[in-house]
Write a protein that holds these residues in place. Structure first.
Motif, PDB file in Angstrom:
ATOM      1  N   ASN A  47       0.828  -1.207   0.000  1.00 49.37           N
ATOM      2  CA  ASN A  47       0.000   0.000   0.000  1.00 49.37           C
ATOM      3  C   ASN A  47       0.862   1.258   0.000  1.00 49.37           C
ATOM      4  OD1 ASN A  47       0.745  -0.840   2.662  1.00 49.37           O
ATOM      5  ND2 ASN A  47      -0.669   0.681   3.513  1.00 49.37           N
ATOM      6  N   HIS A  48       2.009   1.210   0.704  1.00 51.31           N
ATOM      7  CA  HIS A  48       2.919   2.350   0.701  1.00 51.31           C
ATOM      8  C   HIS A  48       3.515   2.577  -0.691  1.00 51.31           C
ATOM      9  CE1 HIS A  48       3.396   0.805   5.000  1.00 51.31           C
ATOM     10  NE2 HIS A  48       2.755   1.952   5.114  1.00 51.31           N
ATOM     11  N   ILE A  49       3.911   1.469  -1.323  1.00 47.51           N
ATOM     12  CA  ILE A  49       4.533   1.558  -2.647  1.00 47.51           C
ATOM     13  C   ILE A  49       3.555   2.190  -3.637  1.00 47.51           C
ATOM     14  CG2 ILE A  49       5.608   0.273  -4.539  1.00 47.51           C
ATOM     15  CD1 ILE A  49       7.200   0.212  -1.952  1.00 47.51           C
ATOM     16  N   GLY A  50       2.287   1.778  -3.581  1.00 42.60           N
ATOM     17  CA  GLY A  50       1.284   2.313  -4.500  1.00 42.60           C
ATOM     18  C   GLY A  50       1.119   3.812  -4.360  1.00 42.60           C
ATOM     19  N   VAL A  51       1.075   4.295  -3.119  1.00 38.39           N
ATOM     20  CA  VAL A  51       0.931   5.735  -2.897  1.00 38.39           C
ATOM     21  C   VAL A  51       2.154   6.489  -3.406  1.00 38.39           C
ATOM     22  CG1 VAL A  51       0.709   7.535  -1.141  1.00 38.39           C
ATOM     23  CG2 VAL A  51      -0.612   5.428  -0.927  1.00 38.39           C
ATOM     24  N   ILE A  52       3.341   5.955  -3.128  1.00 35.83           N
ATOM     25  CA  ILE A  52       4.572   6.608  -3.581  1.00 35.83           C
ATOM     26  C   ILE A  52       4.615   6.687  -5.105  1.00 35.83           C
ATOM     27  CG2 ILE A  52       7.094   6.364  -3.702  1.00 35.83           C
ATOM     28  CD1 ILE A  52       6.978   5.207  -0.852  1.00 35.83           C
ATOM     29  N   GLN A  53       4.188   5.614  -5.779  1.00 32.15           N
ATOM     30  CA  GLN A  53       4.180   5.620  -7.245  1.00 32.15           C
ATOM     31  C   GLN A  53       3.190   6.645  -7.784  1.00 32.15           C
ATOM     32  OE1 GLN A  53       6.292   4.304  -9.123  1.00 32.15           O
ATOM     33  NE2 GLN A  53       7.158   2.505  -8.150  1.00 32.15           N
ATOM     34  N   SER A  54       2.068   6.830  -7.098  1.00 28.08           N
ATOM     35  CA  SER A  54       1.109   7.858  -7.522  1.00 28.08           C
ATOM     36  C   SER A  54       1.686   9.251  -7.304  1.00 28.08           C
ATOM     37  CB  SER A  54      -0.209   7.717  -6.752  1.00 28.08           C
ATOM     38  OG  SER A  54      -0.883   6.543  -7.123  1.00 28.08           O
ATOM     39  N   VAL A  55       2.349   9.442  -6.162  1.00 25.72           N
ATOM     40  CA  VAL A  55       2.986  10.728  -5.866  1.00 25.72           C
ATOM     41  C   VAL A  55       4.048  11.043  -6.930  1.00 25.72           C
ATOM     42  CG1 VAL A  55       4.568  11.879  -4.253  1.00 25.72           C
ATOM     43  CG2 VAL A  55       2.509  10.736  -3.400  1.00 25.72           C
ATOM     44  N   ARG A  56       4.716  10.007  -7.419  1.00 20.92           N
ATOM     45  CA  ARG A  56       5.763  10.204  -8.431  1.00 20.92           C
ATOM     46  C   ARG A  56       5.209  10.841  -9.706  1.00 20.92           C
ATOM     47  NH1 ARG A  56       8.278   7.066 -12.530  1.00 20.92           N
ATOM     48  NH2 ARG A  56       6.826   5.345 -12.196  1.00 20.92           N
ATOM     49  N   GLU A  57       3.924  10.650  -9.978  1.00 20.24           N
ATOM     50  CA  GLU A  57       3.327  11.193 -11.203  1.00 20.24           C
ATOM     51  C   GLU A  57       2.780  12.609 -11.027  1.00 20.24           C
ATOM     52  OE1 GLU A  57       3.647   9.847 -13.979  1.00 20.24           O
ATOM     53  OE2 GLU A  57       4.128   7.759 -13.564  1.00 20.24           O
ATOM     54  N   ILE A  58       2.687  13.087  -9.788  1.00 15.29           N
ATOM     55  CA  ILE A  58       2.110  14.417  -9.550  1.00 15.29           C
ATOM     56  C   ILE A  58       2.889  15.519 -10.272  1.00 15.29           C
ATOM     57  CG2 ILE A  58       1.685  16.174  -7.776  1.00 15.29           C
ATOM     58  CD1 ILE A  58       0.854  13.902  -5.895  1.00 15.29           C
ATOM     59  N   PRO A  59       4.234  15.538 -10.221  1.00  9.70           N
ATOM     60  CA  PRO A  59       4.955  16.601 -10.948  1.00  9.70           C
ATOM     61  C   PRO A  59       4.689  16.591 -12.452  1.00  9.70           C
ATOM     62  CG  PRO A  59       6.394  15.606  -9.317  1.00  9.70           C
ATOM     63  CD  PRO A  59       5.157  14.757  -9.363  1.00  9.70           C
ATOM     64  N   GLY A  60       4.453  15.421 -13.051  1.00 11.51           N
ATOM     65  CA  GLY A  60       4.091  15.381 -14.465  1.00 11.51           C
ATOM     66  C   GLY A  60       2.760  16.060 -14.697  1.00 11.51           C
ATOM     67  N   PHE A  61       1.822  15.838 -13.776  1.00  9.62           N
ATOM     68  CA  PHE A  61       0.511  16.476 -13.865  1.00  9.62           C
ATOM     69  C   PHE A  61       0.626  17.994 -13.705  1.00  9.62           C
ATOM     70  CE2 PHE A  61      -3.478  17.836 -11.749  1.00  9.62           C
ATOM     71  CZ  PHE A  61      -4.370  17.519 -12.757  1.00  9.62           C
ATOM     72  N   LEU A  62       1.628  18.434 -12.941  1.00  4.72           N
ATOM     73  CA  LEU A  62       1.826  19.864 -12.685  1.00  4.72           C
ATOM     74  C   LEU A  62       2.853  20.493 -13.626  1.00  4.72           C
ATOM     75  CD1 LEU A  62       1.890  19.830  -8.769  1.00  4.72           C
ATOM     76  CD2 LEU A  62      -0.030  20.427 -10.265  1.00  4.72           C
ATOM     77  N   ALA A  63       3.150  19.807 -14.731  1.00  4.99           N
ATOM     78  CA  ALA A  63       4.174  20.301 -15.654  1.00  4.99           C
ATOM     79  C   ALA A  63       3.822  21.663 -16.244  1.00  4.99           C
ATOM     80  CB  ALA A  63       4.399  19.297 -16.781  1.00  4.99           C
ATOM     81  N   LEU A  64       2.532  22.003 -16.280  1.00  3.74           N
ATOM     82  CA  LEU A  64       2.147  23.297 -16.852  1.00  3.74           C
ATOM     83  C   LEU A  64       2.724  24.464 -16.045  1.00  3.74           C
ATOM     84  CD1 LEU A  64      -0.368  24.513 -14.939  1.00  3.74           C
ATOM     85  CD2 LEU A  64      -1.630  22.754 -16.139  1.00  3.74           C
TER      86      LEU A  64
END
Length: 379
Positions: A47-64
């Motif tokens: 469950n920790h790994i899944g959250v960390i992997q989702s957090v890893r994608e947040i900067p891509g979402f905020l690339a604008l």
């Protein structure tokens, strides 16, 4: 031949080449060590790994947000700064062996990686014309594939000698040094068209936005579930998955420049049509195949065809206003990562119902993309 020689002598090409190699080394190091470090040292669970992997994608979402960053700093400086941030994130990962620590260091690493990727795409389209940018994109991907292989071999040999923290510090320090080198460079051509320094959404770019979003959605199905299928259903070992990674990177090293040349020769619509048409059958095969050898071949083909997405960016170069490149690449990167935040969780629930459903969804997305890409019309 003289044209390729001129490209290689372009200061921006050398600048992007060094930083792309460095960026690839940083991400691959993080990926290679992360799961073992998270489990063996930090003591984390699934469950920790899944959250960390989702957090890893947040900067891509905020690339604008990169649009606003280039109001304060020149775009090539932002590229170098992003590499420094990536290096810091990698270097300090081993110093924070906890759930909160890995959330923090992953976020730093990911901001550096995603913002470099955004500026890399933008600078490539600005500094290389419509007849050469596909080749440059392909060559940079080829060098990235070679870097993946090199750092994998390096980690294989130093892992028995050094601790996780020492490896992270060593490679992170190298990346920081490369980013500092980037600050010492001035690859700018003063004749390049100035970029709009504001967020731009234009109706005429709808097809670029749509194809970028769909590419991100299919990419997440591939990333989240293809390897999981290999391990869960076909019992692939760590060694077998590693061999597949090496084969993929070798294929990309040789084929990526050819993909770029094919875009130049045949055009974006034909290349993307071939990608989407092929992916329909690849995704359906994932859902139905029972052969371990065949599913390995599918995984390799899958990886190759996703490199055709270079054509989405070169399509924008042909239809977009040259002043819109930087803000549009940032917005496109955000569209690409919208699916990254949502699809893994949704797909995981669908997998529980039937593992075939995510792959059938991938085939449907490919059909929609194939229809949409027929709307490509370039001058």
């Amino acid at each position: 031949m003289s044209q390729l020689k001129a490209i290689k002598q372009n200061p921006m090409y050398r600048f992007l080449m060094v930083l792309t190699i460095t960026s690839t080394i940083g991400l691959q190091t993080w990926r290679t060590l992360f799961d073992n470090f998270a489990v063996r040292v930090a003591g984390l669970d699934g469950n920790h790994i899944g959250v960390i992997q989702s957090v890893r994608e947040i900067p891509g979402f905020l690339a604008l947000l990169a649009i606003f960053a280039i109001m304060l700093i020149k775009e090539h400086r932002l590229s170098a700064l992003s590499i420094v941030v990536l290096g810091i994130g990698v270097a300090i990962t081993g110093l924070f062996p906890s759930y909160s620590g890995l959330l923090f260091t992953t976020l730093i690493m990911s901001f550096g990686f995603h913002y470099y990727e955004t500026t890399n795409q933008s600078l490539t389209l600005q500094y290389f014309d419509k007849q050469t940018s596909p080749w440059v994109f392909g060559k940079l991907r080829s060098l990235a594939a070679a870097s993946n292989i090199a750092i994998g071999i390096t980690i294989y040999f130093i892992a028995p000698i050094l601790t996780f923290a020492q490896i992270y510090l060593l490679i992170g320090g190298f990346i920081i040094a490369a980013g500092c080198w980037g600050f010492s460079q001035n690859p700018v051509d003063r004749n390049i068209v100035p970029q709009h320094k504001k967020m731009i959404l234009r109706k005429k770019y709808w097809l670029y936005y749509f194809l970028t979003f769909m590419s991100g959605a299919r990419r997440q199905i591939f990333i989240a579930f293809a390897v999981f299928l290999l391990v869960k259903k076909f019992q692939f070992t760590v060694q077998e998955v590693t061999i597949l990674f090496v084969i993929n990177n070798l294929a990309n090293y040789f084929l990526s420049p050819l993909i770029g040349k094919s875009i130049i020769r045949f055009g974006e619509r034909k290349i993307l049509s071939l990608e989407y048409f092929s992916l329909i059958f690849i995704f359906l095969a994932y859902a139905t195949v029972e052969s371990k050898t065949l599913v390995a071949i599918l995984y390799i083909l899958d990886h190759i065809f996703f490199n055709f997405a270079i054509a989405i960016r070169t399509y924008f170069q042909k239809v977009g206003d040259p002043r819109d490149i930087a803000p549009s690449m940032a917005v496109g990167f955000t569209f690409n990562h919208i699916a990254a935040v949502l699809l893994p969780a949704i797909g995981g629930l669908l997998w529980i119902v039937d593992y075939r459903i995510p792959f059938v969804c991938g085939a449907i997305l490919s059909i929609v993309s194939l229809v949409a890409v027929q709307q490509i019309k370039v001058p």
